[in-house]
Design a protein around this motif. Structure first.
Motif, PDB file in Angstrom:
ATOM      1  N   LEU A 190     -23.059  10.615 -26.215  1.00  0.00           N
ATOM      2  CA  LEU A 190     -22.349  10.149 -24.765  1.00  0.00           C
ATOM      3  C   LEU A 190     -23.490   9.930 -23.792  1.00  0.00           C
ATOM      4  CD1 LEU A 190     -19.963   9.508 -23.176  1.00  0.00           C
ATOM      5  CD2 LEU A 190     -19.670  12.095 -22.991  1.00  0.00           C
ATOM      6  N   VAL A 191     -24.285  11.136 -23.804  1.00  0.00           N
ATOM      7  CA  VAL A 191     -25.321  11.196 -22.986  1.00  0.00           C
ATOM      8  C   VAL A 191     -26.469   9.892 -23.119  1.00  0.00           C
ATOM      9  CG1 VAL A 191     -27.755  12.554 -22.144  1.00  0.00           C
ATOM     10  CG2 VAL A 191     -25.253  13.579 -22.319  1.00  0.00           C
ATOM     11  N   ASN A 192     -26.816   9.654 -24.092  1.00  0.00           N
ATOM     12  CA  ASN A 192     -27.754   8.515 -24.415  1.00  0.00           C
ATOM     13  C   ASN A 192     -27.220   7.153 -24.844  1.00  0.00           C
ATOM     14  OD1 ASN A 192     -30.395  10.285 -24.430  1.00  0.00           O
ATOM     15  ND2 ASN A 192     -29.112  11.463 -26.109  1.00  0.00           N
ATOM     16  N   LYS A 193     -26.148   7.088 -25.232  1.00  0.00           N
ATOM     17  CA  LYS A 193     -25.715   5.590 -25.785  1.00  0.00           C
ATOM     18  C   LYS A 193     -24.196   5.392 -25.510  1.00  0.00           C
ATOM     19  CE  LYS A 193     -29.486   4.864 -28.374  1.00  0.00           C
ATOM     20  NZ  LYS A 193     -30.239   6.078 -28.024  1.00  0.00           N
ATOM     21  N   GLY A 194     -23.458   6.563 -25.503  1.00  0.00           N
ATOM     22  CA  GLY A 194     -21.976   6.318 -25.082  1.00  0.00           C
ATOM     23  C   GLY A 194     -21.572   5.611 -24.100  1.00  0.00           C
ATOM     24  N   TRP A 195     -22.388   5.884 -22.845  1.00  0.00           N
ATOM     25  CA  TRP A 195     -22.097   5.279 -21.509  1.00  0.00           C
ATOM     26  C   TRP A 195     -22.122   3.818 -21.660  1.00  0.00           C
ATOM     27  CZ3 TRP A 195     -26.017   2.599 -19.331  1.00  0.00           C
ATOM     28  CH2 TRP A 195     -27.367   2.843 -19.667  1.00  0.00           C
ATOM     29  N   MET A 196     -23.032   3.217 -22.500  1.00  0.00           N
ATOM     30  CA  MET A 196     -22.890   1.794 -22.827  1.00  0.00           C
ATOM     31  C   MET A 196     -21.887   1.216 -23.027  1.00  0.00           C
ATOM     32  SD  MET A 196     -26.759   1.652 -24.631  1.00  0.00           S
ATOM     33  CE  MET A 196     -28.323   2.479 -24.145  1.00  0.00           C
ATOM     34  N   PHE A 197     -21.048   1.749 -23.618  1.00  0.00           N
ATOM     35  CA  PHE A 197     -19.722   0.984 -24.035  1.00  0.00           C
ATOM     36  C   PHE A 197     -19.002   0.874 -22.690  1.00  0.00           C
ATOM     37  CE2 PHE A 197     -20.627   3.386 -27.931  1.00  0.00           C
ATOM     38  CZ  PHE A 197     -20.401   2.223 -28.891  1.00  0.00           C
ATOM     39  N   THR A 233     -22.015  14.637 -30.768  1.00  0.00           N
ATOM     40  CA  THR A 233     -21.176  13.891 -30.145  1.00  0.00           C
ATOM     41  C   THR A 233     -21.742  13.722 -28.560  1.00  0.00           C
ATOM     42  OG1 THR A 233     -19.381  14.224 -31.575  1.00  0.00           O
ATOM     43  CG2 THR A 233     -18.902  13.201 -29.671  1.00  0.00           C
ATOM     44  N   MET A 234     -22.023  15.220 -28.071  1.00  0.00           N
ATOM     45  CA  MET A 234     -22.129  14.938 -26.704  1.00  0.00           C
ATOM     46  C   MET A 234     -23.544  14.241 -26.454  1.00  0.00           C
ATOM     47  SD  MET A 234     -19.701  16.211 -24.867  1.00  0.00           S
ATOM     48  CE  MET A 234     -18.699  15.119 -25.992  1.00  0.00           C
ATOM     49  N   ASP A 235     -24.465  14.446 -27.339  1.00  0.00           N
ATOM     50  CA  ASP A 235     -25.631  13.947 -27.302  1.00  0.00           C
ATOM     51  C   ASP A 235     -25.489  12.498 -27.342  1.00  0.00           C
ATOM     52  OD1 ASP A 235     -28.627  14.307 -26.882  1.00  0.00           O
ATOM     53  OD2 ASP A 235     -28.741  13.252 -28.990  1.00  0.00           O
TER      54      ASP A 235
END
Length: 391
Positions: A77-84, A73-75
């Motif tokens: 957020l680091v790699n893709k989640g911020w795009m939301f 889940t954290m990975d």
């Protein structure tokens, strides 16, 4: 030991990035990439690198503790989640700047590191109460230092070609290269997900000198290949349709660059398996050498080939860099870990994928619905073939 590694890496990464920002490297880099107007964005990128280096350490730590759902889940957020967050900004303001993209990326990575830290408060308190042990810190230093060039070099390999393309060519050329690269990056993510799940069990078996370690690392490679190879065949057959659906007709000139780039996710995946084995075996120095060498080679080849053969220069530089990186890491990996080719059955996976691609090629779908239906058909054929071939 882990928090000693975190402290040392934080100090050393911070020093290196400060030198990069305040030394002549910054004007040289911005000059050669024709990005003198993006000094602020360069500084934000350095903060991102620092946070990602810390996040990488925590990810490996929680994966080793078999807290895989949390680590993944954290990975994400680091790699893709911020795009939301970025999409939300676009929906509200209908536009965003390059600075905003990097700031949102930084916020996502920092948020992940903060969550990691909050979840580790108990362990951190125990660490702070312990006496200063120079022997432990020395071992931690030698183990953790090579992780720094792995993070920095990985970033350079994935992004430097775009800066160099922008310097020698145009922003349009960067877009035509970035589109197929990013599409194949999704395939890369699917493949590495299998190794992330299996890695903690492989590490436990390896450290206990259990013979199952060979089967486990082979399983990580097998399941990754089962996912990656058919995706690559599908991308080769349906590349034109996928690009047309996602980006429109103006990006169809990117199709020829997709085919030679197909090998990059495969070589990256192989390198990631060998990297995991080297980390478990305590050979992080070789991982650092491999990544650093690949990054330097990638930059040199880009500067040499892009003026001569254009976008293909970036394509071949990327593929060759990942290939040589995986070859070097395997040459060290095989001294400490074993892979079972008979268990992996790569030949059968490849044949099943090729057979799957034949009807898709002749159907040659057009439009979103037909492309999705054809993809589903191909997936069904592939699954049946895996059973028939006893993969």
């Amino acid at each position: 030991k882990f928090y000693a590694i975190v402290i040392f890496n934080a100090v050393i990464v911070a020093v290196l990035l400060l030198v990069a920002y305040f030394s002549p490297f910054k004007p040289w880099f911005l000059g050669i990439t024709n990005l003198q107007a993006y000094s602020a964005e360069f500084g934000i990128c350095l903060f991102v690198i620092f946070a990602m280096a810390m996040g990488k350490l925590f990810f490996e730590y929680y994966s080793a503790k078999e807290r895989l759902n949390f680590a993944n889940t954290m990975d994400f957020l680091v790699n893709k989640g911020w795009m939301f967050i970025l999409v939300a900004i676009f929906l509200i303001f209908r536009s965003f700047t390059l600075s905003q993209v990097f700031i949102v990326w930084l916020v996502g990575v920092v948020l992940a590191v903060l969550i990691y830290s909050l979840c580790s408060l108990g362990d951190i308190k125990i660490f702070l109460k312990e006496k200063f042990n120079t022997a432990v810190l020395k071992r931690a230093l030698w183990f953790g230092l090579p992780v720094i060039p792995v993070v920095i070099s990985g970033w350079l390999i994935s992004l430097s070609d775009r800066f160099i393309l922008n310097h020698f060519m145009t922003a349009e050329a960067v877009g035509l290269y970035t589109l197929p690269y990013s599409l194949l990056g999704v395939v890369k993510t699917f493949g590495t997900s299998a190794s992330v799940v299996i890695l903690p069990y492989f590490a436990a078996a390896y450290n206990n000198k259990n013979k199952d370690s060979t089967k486990l690392i082979s399983a990580a490679m097998k399941f990754g290949l089962v996912l990656i190879v058919p995706f690559l065949v599908g991308a080769a057959v349906l590349g034109k349709q996928i690009i047309l659906i996602i980006s429109g007709a103006k990006y169809l000139p990117a199709v020829p660059y997709l085919l030679p780039l197909l090998l990059y996710p495969l070589f990256y995946f192989m390198a990631s398996i060998f990297y995991d084995g080297l980390v478990v075996a305590g050979q992080t120095k070789h991982a650092g050498i491999a990544y650093t060498g690949a990054a330097i080679l990638n930059i040199i080849l880009n500067i040499w080939w892009i003026p001569k053969i254009g976008i293909y220069g970036a394509v071949f530089s990327t593929v060759l860099s990942y290939l040589l990186m995986s070859i070097y890491m395997y040459s060290v990996f095989k001294k400490y870990c074993k892979i079972s080719p008979s268990f992996i059955k790569f030949g059968r996976i490849l044949i099943a994928s090729i057979i799957m691609g034949i009807p898709i090629y002749f159907i040659n779908p057009s439009g979103l619905f037909m492309t999705e239906a054809t993809t589903a058909l191909g997936g069904a054929i592939y699954c049946i073939l895996l059973l028939v071939f006893k993969v």
